[in-house]
Design a protein around this motif. Structure first.
Motif, mmCIF file in Angstrom:
data_model
loop_
_atom_site.group_PDB
_atom_site.id
_atom_site.type_symbol
_atom_site.label_atom_id
_atom_site.label_comp_id
_atom_site.label_asym_id
_atom_site.label_seq_id
_atom_site.Cartn_x
_atom_site.Cartn_y
_atom_site.Cartn_z
ATOM 1 N N VAL A 175 0.739 -1.097 -0.126
ATOM 2 C CA VAL A 175 -0.042 0.036 0.155
ATOM 3 C C VAL A 175 0.839 1.382 0.140
ATOM 4 C CG1 VAL A 175 -1.979 1.168 1.067
ATOM 5 C CG2 VAL A 175 -1.882 -1.263 1.313
ATOM 6 N N PRO A 176 1.234 1.654 -1.329
ATOM 7 C CA PRO A 176 1.882 3.092 -1.154
ATOM 8 C C PRO A 176 1.298 4.081 -0.677
ATOM 9 C CG PRO A 176 1.074 2.537 -3.100
ATOM 10 C CD PRO A 176 0.741 1.448 -2.535
ATOM 11 N N LEU A 177 1.970 5.205 -0.174
ATOM 12 C CA LEU A 177 1.292 6.541 0.395
ATOM 13 C C LEU A 177 0.383 6.967 -0.684
ATOM 14 C CD1 LEU A 177 4.338 7.960 2.381
ATOM 15 C CD2 LEU A 177 1.905 7.229 3.191
ATOM 16 N N GLY A 178 -0.939 7.120 -0.345
ATOM 17 C CA GLY A 178 -1.847 7.672 -1.232
ATOM 18 C C GLY A 178 -1.781 9.290 -1.420
ATOM 19 N N GLN A 179 -2.070 9.813 -2.694
ATOM 20 C CA GLN A 179 -1.970 11.259 -2.946
ATOM 21 C C GLN A 179 -2.543 12.140 -1.603
ATOM 22 O OE1 GLN A 179 -0.865 13.353 -5.195
ATOM 23 N NE2 GLN A 179 0.102 11.875 -6.411
ATOM 24 N N MET A 180 -3.797 11.583 -1.177
ATOM 25 C CA MET A 180 -4.495 12.283 -0.111
ATOM 26 C C MET A 180 -3.914 12.597 1.045
ATOM 27 S SD MET A 180 -7.487 13.584 0.203
ATOM 28 C CE MET A 180 -8.459 14.348 1.391
ATOM 29 N N GLU A 181 -3.064 11.108 1.536
ATOM 30 C CA GLU A 181 -2.278 11.387 2.758
ATOM 31 C C GLU A 181 -0.993 12.313 2.732
ATOM 32 O OE1 GLU A 181 -1.461 7.031 3.599
ATOM 33 O OE2 GLU A 181 -3.472 6.776 2.532
ATOM 34 N N VAL A 182 -0.534 12.155 1.557
ATOM 35 C CA VAL A 182 0.697 13.033 1.323
ATOM 36 C C VAL A 182 0.252 14.308 1.533
ATOM 37 C CG1 VAL A 182 2.374 13.878 -0.349
ATOM 38 C CG2 VAL A 182 2.048 11.367 -0.166
ATOM 39 N N PHE A 183 -0.730 14.820 1.043
ATOM 40 C CA PHE A 183 -1.340 16.149 0.873
ATOM 41 C C PHE A 183 -1.733 16.674 2.483
ATOM 42 C CE2 PHE A 183 -4.987 19.229 0.240
ATOM 43 C CZ PHE A 183 -4.030 20.341 -0.097
ATOM 44 N N GLN A 184 -2.260 15.763 3.160
ATOM 45 C CA GLN A 184 -2.818 15.771 4.555
ATOM 46 C C GLN A 184 -1.702 16.408 5.343
ATOM 47 O OE1 GLN A 184 -5.209 12.990 5.803
ATOM 48 N NE2 GLN A 184 -7.182 13.936 4.938
ATOM 49 N N ALA A 185 -0.434 15.361 5.180
ATOM 50 C CA ALA A 185 0.828 15.555 5.812
ATOM 51 C C ALA A 185 1.367 16.821 5.644
ATOM 52 C CB ALA A 185 1.739 14.536 5.510
ATOM 53 N N LEU A 186 1.402 17.261 4.648
ATOM 54 C CA LEU A 186 2.065 18.481 3.767
ATOM 55 C C LEU A 186 1.154 19.619 4.579
ATOM 56 C CD1 LEU A 186 2.890 17.982 0.236
ATOM 57 C CD2 LEU A 186 4.562 18.436 1.969
ATOM 58 N N GLN A 187 -0.334 19.559 4.475
ATOM 59 C CA GLN A 187 -0.974 20.405 5.174
ATOM 60 C C GLN A 187 -0.621 20.798 6.472
ATOM 61 O OE1 GLN A 187 -5.080 19.828 4.444
ATOM 62 N NE2 GLN A 187 -5.037 21.605 2.707
ATOM 63 N N ARG A 188 -0.697 19.383 7.136
ATOM 64 C CA ARG A 188 -0.297 19.656 8.677
ATOM 65 C C ARG A 188 1.020 20.401 8.974
ATOM 66 N NH1 ARG A 188 -3.148 15.263 10.055
ATOM 67 N NH2 ARG A 188 -1.641 13.637 9.415
ATOM 68 N N LEU A 189 2.083 19.954 7.894
ATOM 69 C CA LEU A 189 3.481 20.571 8.255
ATOM 70 C C LEU A 189 3.520 21.868 7.868
ATOM 71 C CD1 LEU A 189 6.427 19.711 8.352
ATOM 72 C CD2 LEU A 189 6.401 19.855 5.890
ATOM 73 N N HIS A 190 2.525 22.694 7.167
ATOM 74 C CA HIS A 190 2.383 24.022 7.161
ATOM 75 C C HIS A 190 1.203 24.742 7.662
ATOM 76 C CE1 HIS A 190 6.063 24.494 4.495
ATOM 77 N NE2 HIS A 190 5.649 23.109 3.919
ATOM 78 N N MET A 191 0.649 24.071 8.535
ATOM 79 C CA MET A 191 -0.578 24.493 9.463
ATOM 80 C C MET A 191 -0.298 25.644 10.352
ATOM 81 S SD MET A 191 -3.401 22.421 11.239
ATOM 82 C CE MET A 191 -3.920 21.333 9.854
ATOM 83 N N THR A 192 -1.114 26.580 10.238
ATOM 84 C CA THR A 192 -1.004 27.796 11.186
ATOM 85 C C THR A 192 -2.420 27.805 11.985
ATOM 86 O OG1 THR A 192 0.333 29.038 9.762
ATOM 87 C CG2 THR A 192 -0.593 30.274 11.547
ATOM 88 N N ILE A 193 -2.530 27.578 13.273
ATOM 89 C CA ILE A 193 -3.674 27.817 13.967
ATOM 90 C C ILE A 193 -3.884 29.239 14.421
ATOM 91 C CG2 ILE A 193 -4.779 27.172 15.969
ATOM 92 C CD1 ILE A 193 -3.497 24.639 15.747
ATOM 93 N N PHE A 194 -4.915 29.980 13.870
ATOM 94 C CA PHE A 194 -5.004 31.397 14.129
ATOM 95 C C PHE A 194 -5.896 31.572 15.379
ATOM 96 C CE2 PHE A 194 -3.972 31.799 9.521
ATOM 97 C CZ PHE A 194 -3.186 32.860 9.583
ATOM 98 N N SER A 195 -6.857 30.690 15.724
ATOM 99 C CA SER A 195 -8.011 31.039 16.627
ATOM 100 C C SER A 195 -8.283 30.003 17.579
ATOM 101 C CB SER A 195 -9.185 31.698 15.886
ATOM 102 O OG SER A 195 -9.616 31.033 14.923
ATOM 103 N N GLN A 196 -8.829 30.219 18.784
ATOM 104 C CA GLN A 196 -9.108 29.254 19.645
ATOM 105 C C GLN A 196 -10.441 29.863 20.322
ATOM 106 O OE1 GLN A 196 -6.107 27.836 22.417
ATOM 107 N NE2 GLN A 196 -4.883 29.445 21.523
ATOM 108 N N SER A 197 -11.262 29.161 20.634
ATOM 109 C CA SER A 197 -12.418 29.377 21.578
ATOM 110 C C SER A 197 -12.896 28.162 22.408
ATOM 111 C CB SER A 197 -13.776 30.011 20.761
ATOM 112 O OG SER A 197 -14.853 30.407 21.341
ATOM 113 N N VAL A 198 -13.307 28.661 23.675
ATOM 114 C CA VAL A 198 -13.755 27.371 24.421
ATOM 115 C C VAL A 198 -15.168 27.537 24.660
ATOM 116 C CG1 VAL A 198 -13.540 26.847 26.783
ATOM 117 C CG2 VAL A 198 -11.610 27.965 26.106
ATOM 118 N N SER A 199 -15.890 26.313 24.490
ATOM 119 C CA SER A 199 -16.994 26.183 24.472
ATOM 120 C C SER A 199 -17.870 26.890 25.857
ATOM 121 C CB SER A 199 -17.546 24.604 24.404
ATOM 122 O OG SER A 199 -17.126 23.816 25.470
#
Lengths: 631, 412
Positions: free
Chosen positions: B9-33
């Motif tokens: 099972v080679p790494l799928g495109q989707m997973e690669v893309f998700q991994a890249l997204q996670r690598l370059h993710m920025t969390i701008f905002s937070q809010s508590v329920s």
């Protein structure tokens, strides 16, 4: 009474016997229309005193009946007695019932009484507790009040201006008379505001006075310096006239100290010294129309030990041995590591390359306050002059990697005249001397000794005609003088151009990109990591825009795949990176405090420069319209 | 065996893309329920993830309890700001503000949880001690995640402030609730403050004054009530025009006026710029090489602290003078008052804790190279979840159970 009797019939459940005796007339009790008989309720309606009367009466009746029965029994009658006894017994039974009833009532009363007492007691307890709580609260509040009253605010230590003065002097927007007149708190606040304002003004005044004082002090300093510079100026005028004096053999008693020193210079250095001083003076006179200009363009000085030079001069034979311990030797200790043919040869070499203990220092000042320091040496045995150069700048230079050795002493003066590298000895006679001690070329020693540029020799008046190797050279003033001006000008141009070049190199932006290529390229995209060298090192850790650029090529790779199957990905990513760098540099906000035009004029069309909390630049290109916007 | 399985099972495109997204993710905002047990975090891809603080903080917390319970695509652009009312989660970023019902989100969470538990208990007895079992669970986790993000959530409503038409839709950088007016104030790319009535959803008025886009907003309990800081380097204070003296004493401003005049909108419209502090003009705190932008802002009665291009500075508002300049070279992106401390974060890994006098009390390192938002969970409903969370230039939200150290990180 009729109503009573009707009610009396109701509680038949208990009183089955009826007992309509007149003794029970007090049973006029239950006025209420309760359907159930309740003895407890009955208690409330009966009068305990009358119950007591009833009790006494019943007891008497019982006694009386008992006595009658006793009497009847003792009389011993038969039938009639039996009937009467029976009658009495029934009556006494009724009385017993009454007693029992009274007994129950008494119990109920007792219980009720106890309950009431208990209830009352509890109430009292609760009130007591409440009282104590309130007392505590009062005490606490009193304590708080005293605490508040005793509170020492810092402002109490501040001496404020009196009220009248305050209202007279403070501007209305601080005093606000209509608000503060009635309210002492607001009044104090306003007065404190006024105090702050006044103190600020006073502080301002104080600062002004200080700066005024500084200014005056500086003026005094400048004037003092001007005065003190008068003396050396006079002295240097004296110096300039020295060669004339020497030619005319006019011994001047007031010979300057530097002149004294100059006398011990070897002839080439002396020529250089005199000519340089004269040129410096001439320039200062020509250029500076304003009299008090103390920063001369060219300053000349002599360095080194005069005593050693004297010793060298007097006994020419000994001196060579004596001076072998001098600094010249120390500098050559490093050469020991080189493979030598022998210690003797090594010593000979050192001897050969020895410098005169005195050297001439020339400081050439450029317009932007950067200085070229030139130190001229004379190699006595080789009869050549060498120079070491050093550049200092007015402001600290940031040295980027690319600027390299632009200002290194080794190369800054190279090729001042065409072909003059300063690596070979200009005196053809030296080659023969070198052969004797096994020196191949002077090049290996140049770093220590300085560079023997041709123009240096000419400045020192040394002329080496190429065709005549054995020709003995003499120092010639006219040769030095003819080269002085052109050389100085060349030197100045050289330093300025090097500094300018250095500045340009420093301002160059350099983007380094590390790329990770997966073996599965191009189905698995490469990953870029960037590092921009421009105004400091910028990476994704300290610059959000570098991070955004990485994200543009790494995450949005699908836009860069090009036509299927997308083998061009890496090339497209690199090209995209170039565009991104352009956008980055062109949109960099210009620091107003730095003069001059923008380093990278904006050529790309952008709607906005920054967006969002991370202040990202517009990296997204909108194709048909041709402008850049934010993703 | 294991290797064979991986090669198969080679790494799928989707997973690669998700991994890249996670690598370059920025969390701008937070809010508590509102219940205090859940934390919403919004990232630069427009996704909102819901984390369960109570599960992550519980004693039997596992690795998966530090993952989001549900993730949904909320916006097309980055989610720059989020706030919570007692029922709604409001999120904004790309020019629109959207409202989500917390109850609905949590219902979804509980459904997912139920499903998760069900499959887990099913899997437990079946799990063979081979690599296959792992792969299977991994695959199903991926499928489940993809499923969650696809299914998403439907917003309750969405509103867009009245922008003047422009090529680019201006972003919304800051949201601010004015509870006693039931107002939501939005500010961002178009240099204005827009006020929205939460009752009716209508935009009631706008305040103009900033000459460049607005970064941050802050609410004050006395007049002038609303503060805004922007790219133009100015902190502007908005309120009814009643200067110091007349109506101070902790009240005044809009709310107070309502009772006397009846109609609220008339008075709110009269709100205007009362005071302007051009921070970059004060040489104590100006840093021209960093720019003049104001990135963060917080107030407490007469005090204000702001930072950004200029140094982080404590200001006395009544006299509008800088009192303390905090010695921090990196630009700060978030600041807040906490008890007698000031917490700030920005470029660099650390959450900085300052005394009001300007001394650095502590620097607590987190896991992100740069921080953009801090959130203090002080919901009285969940005292056991009282934590500080910090997020920024990574896919992780750092959780600080006390101010001394980072306890763990939640991760997208």
């Amino acid at each position: 009474m009729s109503s009573e009797s009707s009610k009396k019939r109701k509680p038949k459940v208990i009183r089955s016997d009826g007992a309509p005796a007149e003794g029970k007339r007090t049973r006029s009790d239950t006025e209420q229309e309760g359907k159930y008989y309740s003895e407890e309720a009955e208690v409330d309606l009966r009068d305990p005193g009358r119950d007591y009367e009833l009790y006494k009466y019943t007891c008497q009746e019982l006694q009386r009946l008992m006595a009658e029965i006793q009497d009847l029994k003792s009389r011993g009658g038969k039938d009639a007695q039996a009937v009467e006894i029976e009658d009495r017994r029934i009556q006494s039974c009724v009385h017993f019932m009454t007693l029992k009833k009274l007994n129950r009532l008494a119990h109920i009363r007792l219980k009720k009484g106890r309950d009431q007492t208990h209830e009352a007691k509890q109430k009292v307890d609760a009130y007591h507790l409440q009282l104590q709580n309130l007392l505590y609260e009062v005490m606490h509040l009193q304590k708080e009040i005293t605490k508040c009253l005793e509170f020492k605010s810092k402002h109490e230590e501040i001496d404020l201006v009196s009220l009248e003065e305050f209202y007279k002097e403070a501007p209305p927007d601080i005093s606000k008379a209509e608000v503060t007149m009635g309210d002492p708190h607001q009044q104090t606040l306003a007065r404190l505001d006024w105090e702050l304002e006044q103190r600020k003004r006073l502080a301002e005044k104080y600062r002004e006075c200080l700066s005024n004082k500084e200014k005056i002090l500086k003026e005094i300093e400048v004037k003092k310096e001007y005065l003190s510079s008068l003396q050396p100026r006079l002295n240097s005028i004296m110096q300039a006239s020295l060669p004339v004096q020497e030619y005319l053999f006019m011994p001047f008693d007031q010979a300057h100290k530097q002149y004294e020193t100059a006398r011990h210079l070897p002839p080439p250095l002396y020529v250089l010294f005199v000519q340089a001083t004269a040129y410096g003076q001439a320039c200062a006179h020509r250029k500076s129309s304003q009299p008090p200009r103390q920063d001369k363009m060219l300053s000349v000085a002599i360095e080194g030990s005069v005593d050693e030079a004297k010793a060298l001069f007097k006994p020419p034979e000994d001196s060579q041995d004596d001076e072998s311990d001098s600094d010249a030797e120390e500098e050559q200790t490093t050469k020991r590591r080189r493979p030598t043919l022998g210690v003797q040869l090594d010593d000979k070499r050192k001897e050969m390359l020895k410098r005169h203990p005195l050297s001439v220092l020339l400081d050439l000042k450029c317009k932007d306050d950067s200085v070229l320091h030139l130190t001229f040496y004379y190699l006595m045995n080789l009869n050549i002059m060498t120079v070491k150069a050093r550049v200092t700048t007015a402001t600290e230079l940031i040295t980027p990697i690319s600027a390299g050795d632009l200002l290194s002493p080794d190369s800054v003066l190279s090729c001042l005249y065409p072909g003059d590298h300063g690596k070979k000895t200009p005196n053809p006679a030296n080659q023969y001397q070198f052969d004797k001690v096994g020196i191949l070329t002077l090049r290996d020693y140049v770093l220590d000794l300085g560079h023997p540029y041709l123009w240096v020799q000419k400045l020192g008046g040394l002329h080496f005609p190429k065709e005549q190797p054995q020709h003995t050279v003499i120092t010639d003033h006219s040769l030095s003088a003819s080269h002085m001006e052109t050389t100085m000008k060349l030197l100045k141009t050289r330093v300025q151009s090097r500094l300018a070049l250095h500045k340009q190199f420093a301002s160059l932006a350099k983007l380094q990109a590390a790329v990770v290529l997966n073996p599965g390229y191009s189905s698995i995209p490469p990953i870029f990591q960037l590092c921009l060298n421009w105004k400091g090192e910028k990476t994704n850790n300290n610059d959000d825009n570098i991070r955004a650029m990485e994200s543009e090529v790494n995450v949005c790779y699908k836009e860069l795949c090009g036509p299927r199957p997308g083998h061009q990905l890496l090339t497209n990513q690199l090209q995209r990176l170039c565009v991104l760098l352009d956008v980055y540099l062109e949109t960099e906000s210009h620091d107003d405090s730095v003069e001059g035009p923008k380093e990278f004029p904006q050529e790309k069309m952008c709607l906005r420069l920054f967006r969002g909390p991370s202040r990202i630049k517009p990296f997204k290109y909108n194709h048909p319209q041709g402008f850049f916007s934010h993703r | 065996m294991e290797r064979a399985a991986q090669q198969a099972v080679p790494l799928g495109q989707m997973e690669v893309f998700q991994a890249l997204q996670r690598l370059h993710m920025t969390i701008f905002s937070q809010s508590v329920s509102p219940c205090g047990k859940f934390l919403a975090a919004g990232n630069n891809y427009g996704q909102i993830a819901i984390f369960s603080l109570s599960a992550a903080l519980s004693s039997e917390a596992k690795e998966e309890s530090k993952k989001p319970m549900v993730t949904f695509q909320a916006h097309d652009g980055p989610v720059y700001s989020m706030v919570s009312t007692d029922r709604h989660l409001l999120s904004a970023g790309d020019g629109e503000v959207k409202a989500w019902l917390w109850a609905e989100i949590l219902k979804k969470v509980s459904v997912e949880l139920g499903e998760g538990r069900g499959t887990q208990t099913q899997r437990e007895p079946l799990r063979p001690p081979s690599a296959w079992g792992h792969r299977e669970s991994y695959d199903s986790a991926i499928i489940q995640q993809a499923f969650l993000s696809m299914k998403g959530c439907k917003e309750l409503w969405r509103r867009q402030p009245p922008y003047r038409t422009s090529l680019e839709v201006p972003e919304i950088n800051a949201l601010l609730l004015v509870p006693k007016e039931n107002l939501l104030i939005l500010a961002g790319g178009d240099c204005q403050l827009h006020a929205m009535d939460l009752e009716t959803g209508t935009f009631m008025w706008a305040l103009r004054g900033h000459t460049d886009y607005i970064h941050c907003l802050a609410l004050r309990e006395r007049s002038p009530e609303v503060l805004s800081g922007g790219e133009d380097g100015a902190v502007r204070l908005w309120g009814k025009e009643c200067r110091i003296g007349g109506k101070t004493g902790g009240k005044g401003g809009w709310g107070e006026e309502d009772a006397s005049h009846g109609s609220s909108s008339a008075d709110l419209r009269t709100a205007k710029e009362v005071q302007t502090i051009e921070v970059y003009k004060h040489e104590e705190c100006s840093r021209p090489h960093n720019g003049r932008w104001i990135g963060c802002l917080a107030t407490d009665s007469d005090w204000m602290v702001c930072g950004g291009g200029p140094a982080l500075t404590l200001w006395h508002l009544r006299s509008s003078t800088p009192t303390t300049v905090f010695p921090m070279r990196a630009p700060q992106k978030h600041v807040t008052f906490y008890q007698d401390l000031i917490l700030s974060a920005g470029q660099g890994r650390c959450v900085n804790q300052w005394q009001l006098s300007g001394e650095l009390k502590a620097q607590v390192p987190g896991s992100s190279p740069g921080l953009l938002s801090l959130s203090l969970n002080q919901q009285p409903a969940a005292p056991e979840c009282k934590v500080l969370t910090a997020a920024g230039n990574s896919c992780r939200v750092d959780v600080f159970t006390n101010l001394g150290y980072r306890a763990f990180s939640l991760s997208f």
